[in-house]
Structure formats: C-alpha cells, structure tokens
Design an enzyme around this catalytic site. Structure first.
Site: not given
Ligand code: PLP
Length: 625
Positions: A419, A422, A445, A583
C-alpha cells in the site's frame, strides 16, 4: 554588478526578478532544443509534459504584462518573459523567475515567506507579526543574514553566465524529459550541497531506498517558499491568517500545473477514449495513455500494461481482493497484514476471509510503532498466500522495511500487495526494486486529483486474474454465449473511467518528477526532524509513533486537551491538521488511544509552518493548562 539588496534582512524580490528577466532576455532560448519553435497550440505529444498548458501554449514569446495574451493573473506578478525552455521543465514561472536558492540543511534560507514574517501570539492569543515579548525562539532563521551572501553569489553567477544553458538530456530524449532537472539553468547553483552531503545522516534515506546514493542527491535542491506559490490554495487566508496546510496525509493540495491541465483537457481534448475515429477521441486517448506511461515511469514498472487506473487506493485493494483473492484463495489459506494498516487494507481482506474461510493474521509492532520482523517471520508459513501491508503508516508515519518484508514473503511463497498511499509522495517507489506483486496508491495523495488512483500489478499476474467488473472497454469480443476479455490493463478498466483526472495525475507526477523525489525526500527528512525536535519541547505533548524510520506524520496527544480542542485551536490560527482515528483504529488502540492530532508534512511546508504550529501549541499549553 549592482548588488542592490535590502540589507534589512529581506532580499529585494523585484530586483531579483529584474535581474532574472535581464538574464532571460540575454538568453532567449526561443526553441525547444531539437524541436524547433514552440507550436501555438499544444500538440498531443506535448500535452503530457506536466507543464502548465498555458505556459506551453504561450511559449516564450509571452510578455507576462501583456494582458492581450489573457494570461492568468498569477503570471503577471513579476513582469518580463517566460522562457520557453522553462515550459518543459515543469517548474512554475514564479519559481524560475525567482531562481532556486536552497540550503536544504536550513530550509528557511530561501526567501522568507512573504505571507508571514516573524511573529508571536499576543496576550489575546492571536498570532501577530510582532513578537509580544521580543522572543524569536521559534523562528530560528530570523536574524540569520548569511543568505544575503549566498544570494549575491547566485546573482553574480547569473550576471556573469555568458551563454544559454545546454540541454543534452532533453535533446537526446526528445520531449520525454522525465530525467531532466527542473532547474537546469542553475546547474552551477552555488547552493548545491553535494560537497557536504556525505556528512548528512543517511540512515533513514538508505533504509527507505536501498542503494540510495547521497552523493547524487540535491544537485539543484528547492525552496519550499517558492514552491508554495505554485499552489493557489496555499495563498488562502483562514481566520485572518495565511493558511498552513498540515493535513497532507489526508489529501495534498494541487499545483497550478495540475489545475490548468484539467481545464485544458476539458477545453481542448474532452472525449470518451479508445473507440472513435474523430480528432477529440484521439486527443483524449493520447492524453490518457500518456498519463499511464508517466505512472509507469514514475513507479519504474516494466510496462504501461501493468498500470491500471482505478478510483484510488481503496478501490485498488478491493479489486485485488475481489478478483485475485476470490479466484485463487482457498479455505485455510492465510493473509498477513501489519498492525499499522489503514482500514482500506483490513476490511477487504476481512470480507474475503469471511467469504472464503481464509485466516487473517497480524504482525505486531513495538512501542515505537515499528514492525516486529521476528514475529513476522514466525507468522509466515506455507499457508500464507498473501502479505498486504503499508509502506508508510498513515497514523504514525512509520516507514516499514518493505523490501525486506517482500523478500521474506516471497521466500514463503506468498504474494505481496504494498500500500503506497502514504509513501508515493515522499519517497521513490520503484516497483521493480521492491519486487511487489501489486502496488497501489491514490492520485490525491500525490498532488493529483481525487477520484483517480493506480493499481500496479505484474503483467503476468494481472493477465492470469479474472476481471472483477464486466462491461464496455474491458472486452475483446462479446456474444450472448461468451465474452473474451482484454489483456491488462483494459480487462480491469470496465466502463468509462476518470479520464480527465488520470491526465491530471500525469501532470502531478510530472510536477513531482521535476522537483525530484529524492530532493523531496531529503528536504522532508530535515523538516520532520526539525518539527519533531520542537514538538518534543511542548510541555505535555506526547508523540505517538517514534519509529527510527519515519516520514511526514507527527501524531500526538496534548495533556489537558481533547484532540478536537487542539484541532480547533489550530484552526483558529489558520492551521489545518487532522484529528480523529485516521481510519486506523487498530494501531491507535495498540497505543491505548481512540484518536490523535495528526499534522503531516509535504514538500511545500516550511519551517515557518512548523513554527506556527509549535507556537500555537505552546501558547495553548502556557495560557490555559
Ligand atoms: N492506505 C493508506 C495507508 C492510507 O493512508 C489511505 C488514506 O488515507 C488509504 C489506504 C485509502 O486511500 P483512499 O481513501 O484514497 O482510497
């Protein structure tokens, strides 16, 4: 040489601009090297350069005072001409005009933030330009006049340069300027710190990017105060104060180059893609596929076929869970995640686990928020089919040892989803070097639009995976009996996608590439260190997440205040931070918390931004509790 510089501590920006414009006039560079004169309109081959379209369109013959050219107002703040060679650099005219004078070890040694001079809180708690008690404690570079000497050196280098800069890289690559430095015309920038860089601490840099050579870093560097000017929203005033955007982990702001690229698309290229013989369909398809290529180069993927456009990180992870996961996982199989994960990297696997009888296992972290590799090694076993983890924790800022963890997973025969939500805006994400099977990120992001993101997958793996959505665009042939699917990436892009925002993402990637991701990484490394040091001095403040390898995020709680109260107090001063669970409830609960205050940095943040944050927190603490 006239060195008419305001010795009161602030360089005379108008004078600098005048000098720069004289320089550009002396070195007109009317043509793109090897490309002939700049065309009057943007051909599709140019339309992906990450350049503000209006800059390209107007070429270098623009007099930015000439209102007939209908240039946006922001180009008219300096007077003079925009050299065409700048148009290919992705650098904003204001950055170029102001030059690029950096000492990365001391990020404030560029021009002071024009919006905010030294200041403090007055007795009523408001931030003022004049320190109430004369203290300059939190404005460390105020009074440091050494940059004047440096500026004089830069000016003299500009004035004595006798020939226009050469662009061998650009010429050899045609218009594919991916590796071209943003500030080529200052290649001899006396502020370059390559001589000193070996002395800089490199532990976190080399850990993030194996083989990272500090010797090649920062030949040009950058100045966050000037970069900030590319971001219109960062000129906003909130509650009477210039905004400080420290909510970058939630979303980043967009440079003018991205905003203008989007409107250019809708004004000149908009069409559905791939299936029409008309001109606009060709333009839109070109722009969209060029954006895919930019992402490929940005991630160092082996082929553009490995880049699938999706809505964002969340959709990308769901895609893998609902296509590959449902196709290949069996009851009894195991998926490993870390305790750090965002809900987007927990819930889809939980859903899959419930549906398929798969077991979800969690790698614990230590009290600093670092993944426990021994525990990870113990969890890996022949039933492990997937390890899905974040490269950077959104709640704590921990940088995970991704390469090592991927290697360990592969040795156990498991696939890996990394993932990058970030990480992409803070460090090089080289998917081939990392060897991730999938890598996912969100455009918003990384200074691009919302609603667009990327699933990278190894080409064979993508082609061996059944599509998760059916419809137009993803098929090769359809009868009522049978459908033949496209190969990747088309097989995963059913229906009309977010064409314009994919193009906008391409422009954002150009912007980041021009600045140089390694430059960004190093600058942010020092900014994070600077912020960490000052936050640690705030009485009653506890940082949550103190991993050795961290980036961008500074989660904390402040004794005596709820996190929402802190967020409100900061907002009153125009400072935007996130408060809440981000989250990522499991990792916060690991630290006995339901929420934190989370400032998060990006390359346009400055020490002044950090100073305002810290000053407000100290004031809050000192005044009331
Ligand atoms: N993964 C990580 C580490 C995140 O920080 C985020 C969002 O803050 C996501 C996944 C989800 O990203 P999105 O809401 O742009 O799909």
């Amino acid at each position: 040489m006239n060195t008419n510089i305001d010795t009161g501590g602030i360089p005379d920006a108008a004078f600098l601009e005048k000098l720069a414009n004289q320089y550009f006039k002396a070195n007109p560079a009317d043509e793109l090297p090897g490309q002939g004169p700049i065309p009057a309109t943007v051909p599709s081959s140019v339309s992906g350069l990450g350049v503000s379209p209006s800059v390209v369109q107007y070429g270098n013959t623009v007099d930015i005072k000439d209102t007939e050219n209908d240039l946006p107002k922001h180009y008219s703040d300096g007077g003079g001409r925009i050299p065409v060679s700048v148009a290919g650099s992705g650098a904003s005219p204001s950055v170029v005009q102001h030059g690029n004078n950096i000492n990365i070890k001391n990020p404030q040694t560029g021009f002071p933030d024009q919006n905010l001079k030294n200041g403090d809180h007055n007795a009523a708690g408001a931030f003022t330009d004049s320190p109430a008690n004369g203290s300059k404690e939190y404005f460390p570079f105020e009074g440091d006049k050494s940059f004047l000497t440096d500026l004089q050196t830069v000016l003299s280098s500009l004035m004595t340069s006798s020939s226009a800069p050469q662009f061998p890289e650009l010429t050899s690559k045609g218009l594919d300027t991916q590796d071209f430095p943003a500030y080529y015309f200052l290649q001899d920038n006396p502020f370059a710190i390559s001589g000193n860089i070996a002395q800089l601490p490199t532990d976190s840099i080399s850990a993030v990017k194996p083989g990272f050579s500090t010797a090649s870093v920062l030949p040009w560097g950058f100045d966050a105060n000037l970069i900030k000017k590319d971001f219109p929203i960062l000129q906003e005033v909130v509650n009477g104060k210039p905004i400080v955007w420290l909510d970058n982990a939630a979303t980043t702001q967009k440079p003018r180059q991205v905003i203008e690229r989007l409107s250019f698309f809708y004004e000149h290229e908009n069409s559905n893609i791939h299936r029409a013989a008309h001109e606009l369909a060709a333009r839109a398809t070109d722009a969209y596929e060029e954006a895919r290529k930019k992402v490929q180069l940005f991630l160092n993927a082996a082929s553009p076929n490995e880049i699938v456009f999706v809505r964002g990180t969340t959709e990308a992870i769901n895609l893998v869970a609902k296509s590959w996961g449902e196709q290949y996982l069996q009851p009894g199989d195991e998926i490993i995640v870390t305790h750090l994960e965002h809900h987007a990297n927990i819930v889809p696997w939980q859903q899959l686990a419930g549906k398929k009888g798969v077991k979800l296992r969690v790698i614990p972290v230590d009290d600093d928020g670092q993944v426990l590799l021994d525990e990870y090694a113990r969890l890996l076993n022949p039933k492990t089919r997937l390890v899905s983890f974040t490269q950077v924790s959104n709640a704590l800022g921990t940088v995970t040892p991704a390469r090592k963890m991927i290697e360990m997973a592969h040795q156990a025969g498991a696939k890996v989803l990394l993932d990058g939500a970030q990480s992409v805006s803070h460090m090089r994400a080289d998917v081939q070097a990392l060897d991730a099977d999938w890598f996912v990120f969100s455009g918003h992001k990384v200074f691009g639009p919302t609603g667009i993101g990327v699933l990278y997958g190894k080409e064979d793996l993508l082609n061996q995976t059944e599509p998760w959505q059916g419809g137009g665009n993803m098929i090769r042939d359809v009868t009522f009996e049978h459908t033949e699917f496209q190969k990747a990436p088309g097989r995963f892009e059913a229906g009309t996608g977010n064409i314009a925002d994919a193009v906008g993402l391409g422009a954002a990637i150009d912007y980041v590439t021009r600045l140089g991701i390694e430059n960004i990484q190093l600058y942010e490394h020092y900014l994070l260190q600077y912020a960490t040091g000052l936050l640690n001095e705030v009485p009653g403040l506890k940082l949550i997440g103190t991993a050795k390898e961290k980036t961008s995020v500074l989660s904390f709680v402040l004794n005596g205040y709820s996190n929402d109260q802190v967020g409100q107090a900061l907002n009153n001063e125009g400072i935007a931070v996130r408060t809440g669970h981000h989250c990522a409830q499991p990792i916060l609960r690991r630290f006995g918390l339901e929420s934190t205050v989370r400032p998060s940095l990006a390359f346009y943040n400055t020490c002044t931004d950090v100073d305002r944050l810290v000053s407000t927190l100290k004031h809050l603490k000192g005044k009331y509790r």
